[in-house]
Design a protein around this motif. Structure first.
Motif, PDB file in Angstrom:
ATOM      1  N   ALA A 322       0.852  -1.186   0.000  1.00 55.24           N
ATOM      2  CA  ALA A 322       0.000   0.000   0.000  1.00 55.24           C
ATOM      3  C   ALA A 322       0.886   1.232   0.000  1.00 55.24           C
ATOM      4  O   ALA A 322       2.107   1.147   0.189  1.00 55.24           O
ATOM      5  CB  ALA A 322      -0.934   0.000   1.223  1.00 55.24           C
ATOM      6  N   GLY A 323       0.283   2.400  -0.216  1.00 55.48           N
ATOM      7  CA  GLY A 323       1.028   3.641  -0.195  1.00 55.48           C
ATOM      8  C   GLY A 323       2.049   3.722  -1.323  1.00 55.48           C
ATOM      9  O   GLY A 323       1.783   3.344  -2.468  1.00 55.48           O
ATOM     10  N   GLU A 324       3.240   4.175  -1.015  1.00 56.09           N
ATOM     11  CA  GLU A 324       4.289   4.341  -2.021  1.00 56.09           C
ATOM     12  C   GLU A 324       4.674   3.020  -2.661  1.00 56.09           C
ATOM     13  O   GLU A 324       4.989   2.960  -3.859  1.00 56.09           O
ATOM     14  CB  GLU A 324       5.520   4.989  -1.386  1.00 56.09           C
ATOM     15  CG  GLU A 324       6.658   5.258  -2.351  1.00 56.09           C
ATOM     16  CD  GLU A 324       6.242   6.167  -3.508  1.00 56.09           C
ATOM     17  OE1 GLU A 324       6.808   5.994  -4.614  1.00 56.09           O
ATOM     18  OE2 GLU A 324       5.366   7.036  -3.310  1.00 56.09           O
ATOM     19  N   ALA A 325       4.635   1.928  -1.870  1.00 53.13           N
ATOM     20  CA  ALA A 325       4.957   0.608  -2.426  1.00 53.13           C
ATOM     21  C   ALA A 325       3.953   0.216  -3.505  1.00 53.13           C
ATOM     22  O   ALA A 325       4.314  -0.414  -4.501  1.00 53.13           O
ATOM     23  CB  ALA A 325       4.975  -0.439  -1.316  1.00 53.13           C
ATOM     24  N   ALA A 326       2.691   0.576  -3.325  1.00 52.02           N
ATOM     25  CA  ALA A 326       1.686   0.295  -4.349  1.00 52.02           C
ATOM     26  C   ALA A 326       1.954   1.103  -5.610  1.00 52.02           C
ATOM     27  O   ALA A 326       1.813   0.599  -6.729  1.00 52.02           O
ATOM     28  CB  ALA A 326       0.287   0.606  -3.808  1.00 52.02           C
ATOM     29  N   ARG A 327       2.364   2.354  -5.442  1.00 50.30           N
ATOM     30  CA  ARG A 327       2.699   3.183  -6.610  1.00 50.30           C
ATOM     31  C   ARG A 327       3.891   2.600  -7.358  1.00 50.30           C
ATOM     32  O   ARG A 327       3.932   2.571  -8.591  1.00 50.30           O
ATOM     33  CB  ARG A 327       2.991   4.617  -6.177  1.00 50.30           C
ATOM     34  CG  ARG A 327       1.759   5.387  -5.696  1.00 50.30           C
ATOM     35  CD  ARG A 327       2.154   6.740  -5.121  1.00 50.30           C
ATOM     36  NE  ARG A 327       0.981   7.521  -4.738  1.00 50.30           N
ATOM     37  CZ  ARG A 327       0.422   8.462  -5.484  1.00 50.30           C
ATOM     38  NH1 ARG A 327       0.939   8.744  -6.678  1.00 50.30           N
ATOM     39  NH2 ARG A 327      -0.633   9.134  -5.070  1.00 50.30           N
ATOM     40  N   GLN A 328       4.900   2.171  -6.629  1.00 48.08           N
ATOM     41  CA  GLN A 328       6.075   1.573  -7.259  1.00 48.08           C
ATOM     42  C   GLN A 328       5.704   0.290  -7.999  1.00 48.08           C
ATOM     43  O   GLN A 328       6.245  -0.001  -9.070  1.00 48.08           O
ATOM     44  CB  GLN A 328       7.139   1.279  -6.204  1.00 48.08           C
ATOM     45  CG  GLN A 328       7.813   2.511  -5.622  1.00 48.08           C
ATOM     46  CD  GLN A 328       8.909   2.153  -4.637  1.00 48.08           C
ATOM     47  OE1 GLN A 328       9.387   1.031  -4.609  1.00 48.08           O
ATOM     48  NE2 GLN A 328       9.304   3.123  -3.828  1.00 48.08           N
ATOM     49  N   ASN A 329       4.801  -0.465  -7.429  1.00 48.23           N
ATOM     50  CA  ASN A 329       4.381  -1.710  -8.075  1.00 48.23           C
ATOM     51  C   ASN A 329       3.760  -1.416  -9.444  1.00 48.23           C
ATOM     52  O   ASN A 329       4.085  -2.076 -10.433  1.00 48.23           O
ATOM     53  CB  ASN A 329       3.369  -2.429  -7.183  1.00 48.23           C
ATOM     54  CG  ASN A 329       2.942  -3.772  -7.741  1.00 48.23           C
ATOM     55  OD1 ASN A 329       3.714  -4.722  -7.747  1.00 48.23           O
ATOM     56  ND2 ASN A 329       1.711  -3.862  -8.213  1.00 48.23           N
ATOM     57  N   GLU A 330       2.875  -0.412  -9.517  1.00 49.04           N
ATOM     58  CA  GLU A 330       2.266  -0.051 -10.788  1.00 49.04           C
ATOM     59  C   GLU A 330       3.287   0.576 -11.730  1.00 49.04           C
ATOM     60  O   GLU A 330       3.251   0.337 -12.940  1.00 49.04           O
ATOM     61  CB  GLU A 330       1.099   0.908 -10.554  1.00 49.04           C
ATOM     62  CG  GLU A 330      -0.048   0.286  -9.783  1.00 49.04           C
ATOM     63  CD  GLU A 330      -0.625  -0.919 -10.502  1.00 49.04           C
ATOM     64  OE1 GLU A 330      -1.168  -0.758 -11.611  1.00 49.04           O
ATOM     65  OE2 GLU A 330      -0.520  -2.031  -9.965  1.00 49.04           O
ATOM     66  N   ALA A 331       4.207   1.365 -11.198  1.00 50.30           N
ATOM     67  CA  ALA A 331       5.245   1.972 -12.028  1.00 50.30           C
ATOM     68  C   ALA A 331       6.127   0.899 -12.658  1.00 50.30           C
ATOM     69  O   ALA A 331       6.594   1.038 -13.788  1.00 50.30           O
ATOM     70  CB  ALA A 331       6.099   2.929 -11.187  1.00 50.30           C
ATOM     71  N   GLY A 332       6.349  -0.183 -11.921  1.00 52.64           N
ATOM     72  CA  GLY A 332       7.149  -1.298 -12.458  1.00 52.64           C
ATOM     73  C   GLY A 332       6.488  -1.919 -13.674  1.00 52.64           C
ATOM     74  O   GLY A 332       7.166  -2.299 -14.633  1.00 52.64           O
ATOM     75  N   PHE A 333       5.168  -2.016 -13.656  1.00 56.28           N
ATOM     76  CA  PHE A 333       4.454  -2.553 -14.820  1.00 56.28           C
ATOM     77  C   PHE A 333       4.628  -1.637 -16.019  1.00 56.28           C
ATOM     78  O   PHE A 333       4.870  -2.076 -17.139  1.00 56.28           O
ATOM     79  CB  PHE A 333       2.965  -2.723 -14.499  1.00 56.28           C
ATOM     80  CG  PHE A 333       2.635  -4.000 -13.799  1.00 56.28           C
ATOM     81  CD1 PHE A 333       2.668  -5.200 -14.465  1.00 56.28           C
ATOM     82  CD2 PHE A 333       2.296  -3.989 -12.458  1.00 56.28           C
ATOM     83  CE1 PHE A 333       2.341  -6.388 -13.820  1.00 56.28           C
ATOM     84  CE2 PHE A 333       1.968  -5.165 -11.799  1.00 56.28           C
ATOM     85  CZ  PHE A 333       1.997  -6.370 -12.482  1.00 56.28           C
ATOM     86  N   ARG A 334       4.542  -0.315 -15.792  1.00 55.93           N
ATOM     87  CA  ARG A 334       4.680   0.622 -16.894  1.00 55.93           C
ATOM     88  C   ARG A 334       6.104   0.591 -17.450  1.00 55.93           C
ATOM     89  O   ARG A 334       6.298   0.654 -18.654  1.00 55.93           O
ATOM     90  CB  ARG A 334       4.322   2.036 -16.416  1.00 55.93           C
ATOM     91  CG  ARG A 334       2.833   2.219 -16.129  1.00 55.93           C
ATOM     92  CD  ARG A 334       2.486   3.680 -15.993  1.00 55.93           C
ATOM     93  NE  ARG A 334       3.148   4.283 -14.853  1.00 55.93           N
ATOM     94  CZ  ARG A 334       2.661   4.295 -13.630  1.00 55.93           C
ATOM     95  NH1 ARG A 334       1.496   3.732 -13.379  1.00 55.93           N
ATOM     96  NH2 ARG A 334       3.320   4.868 -12.639  1.00 55.93           N
TER      97      ARG A 334
END
Length: 339
Positions: A322-334
């Protein structure tokens, strides 16, 4: 994904959904806790009308809430003792305010944690999971619409046994659940003592018999053939939770360590995926968030990964973030897509 970023730390995102990553025993305990929540809410769903916790009485033309009569306050208006404006105010206060408060509670939880109600409380989803397990025993598939069989091995290494004789359990279970649901739904509309009394005495009225027969047939077909489709495309409660969850980039989501994706190749024999097989909604948990739109946060994919990777010193590949880790997870897909 920036591999030089600090390692993600386990987050206590919500008390009922927290278990140490990679701990198979804790994962099993978490699923037992989740099923206990489901069983408790299912019992509440069945018993709420019996104890007048919540129901609408068509005979008395008013609702019951927590053992008390719940009316819209229109009696003074009907008696000519109140104006139309006062009647409108009573409707807003007694109907729309409570409904909006309940909706805000559910949507607020979904904004932060996703479809937590679906995975941990919903009585329909508990039936979905129960029939999934029975159908997997009977056919090797969790749904009649699945194109491929489930893996021949469970995450803990045991063989997944398939026996067509289990169809003799699947169909009666679906019909039994459907009949129970039909009876319970009727008790939300008519006095439960009347419904159960007529049922046990074999003296149902014509309208009661028609309702129970029609509802049992429709629900039986839904439980056997369309239970996942209902959760994905029909259920308004689930849809609005999903929309709220998708609108929050920091919300709780299943995170996947893509840089270790090669570890998935030895997850199960024949290069099959334990997390895909574990998902009761037939989703692919390693996918991007928008493709997990109907995720119910049941955690079964995360626990399956923890079980298969229990001997891996690096731990599982899936975890809740959750939080920043969730953003990083989606950024990794991009980043992976742009590569």
């Amino acid at each position: 994904m920036n591999t030089g970023a600090p390692a993600r730390k386990p987050q206590r995102v919500i008390p009922i959904a927290t278990a140490p990553a990679g701990d198979a025993a804790a994962a099993a305990a978490m699923q037992r806790r989740r099923r206990a929540f489901q069983a408790g809410f299912f019992a509440l769903f069945v018993l709420a009308p019996v104890f007048d916790l919540f129901r609408y009485d068509l005979d008395a033309d008013h609702a019951w809430l927590l053992g008390m009569e719940w009316r819209l306050g229109l009696d003074p208006f009907l008696a000519g003792q109140a104006s139309a404006l006062e009647a409108a105010g009573s409707i807003i206060l007694n109907l729309f305010v409570p409904l909006l408060a309940l909706a805000a509670l559910v949507i607020g939880a979904a904004w932060k944690w996703g479809r937590l109600y679906c995975g941990w409380l919903c009585p329909h989803f508990s039936v979905v999971e129960s029939i999934n397990r029975l159908m997997a025993r009977a056919s090797g598939k969790a749904s009649v619409w699945d194109r491929h069989l489930l893996p021949a091995w469970k995450p803990d290494g045991r063989p997944a046994r398939v026996d067509a004789r289990w169809w003799g359990v699947v169909v009666p279970a679906a019909v039994g659940f459907a009949f129970l649901w039909a009876v319970v739904l009727l008790t939300y509309l008519l006095p439960p003592a009347q419904v159960y009394g007529n049922l046990f005495a074999g003296e149902l009225t014509r309208n009661q018999a028609i309702f129970l027969t029609a509802a049992t047939v429709v629900l039986s077909l839904e439980f056997l053939f369309a239970r996942h489709l209902f959760c994905r495309f029909v259920c308004a409660v689930g849809l609005f939770q999903s929309l709220a969850w998708m609108g929050n980039r920091d919300a709780l989501v299943v995170g996947f360590e893509r840089e270790r994706a090669s570890d998935c190749s030895n997850c199960l024999p024949d290069r099959q995926s334990a997390c895909d097989a574990a998902c009761p909604m037939r989703l692919r948990p390693r996918n991007i968030k928008r493709h997990m739109f109907t995720c119910t946060q049941c955690r079964q994919c995360v626990d399956a990964c923890a079980t298969t990777q229990h001997a891996n010193p690096q731990g599982p590949l899936l975890s809740w973030v959750a939080g920043e880790a969730a953003r990083q997870n989606e950024a990794g897909f991009r980043a992976l897509k742009d590569r």
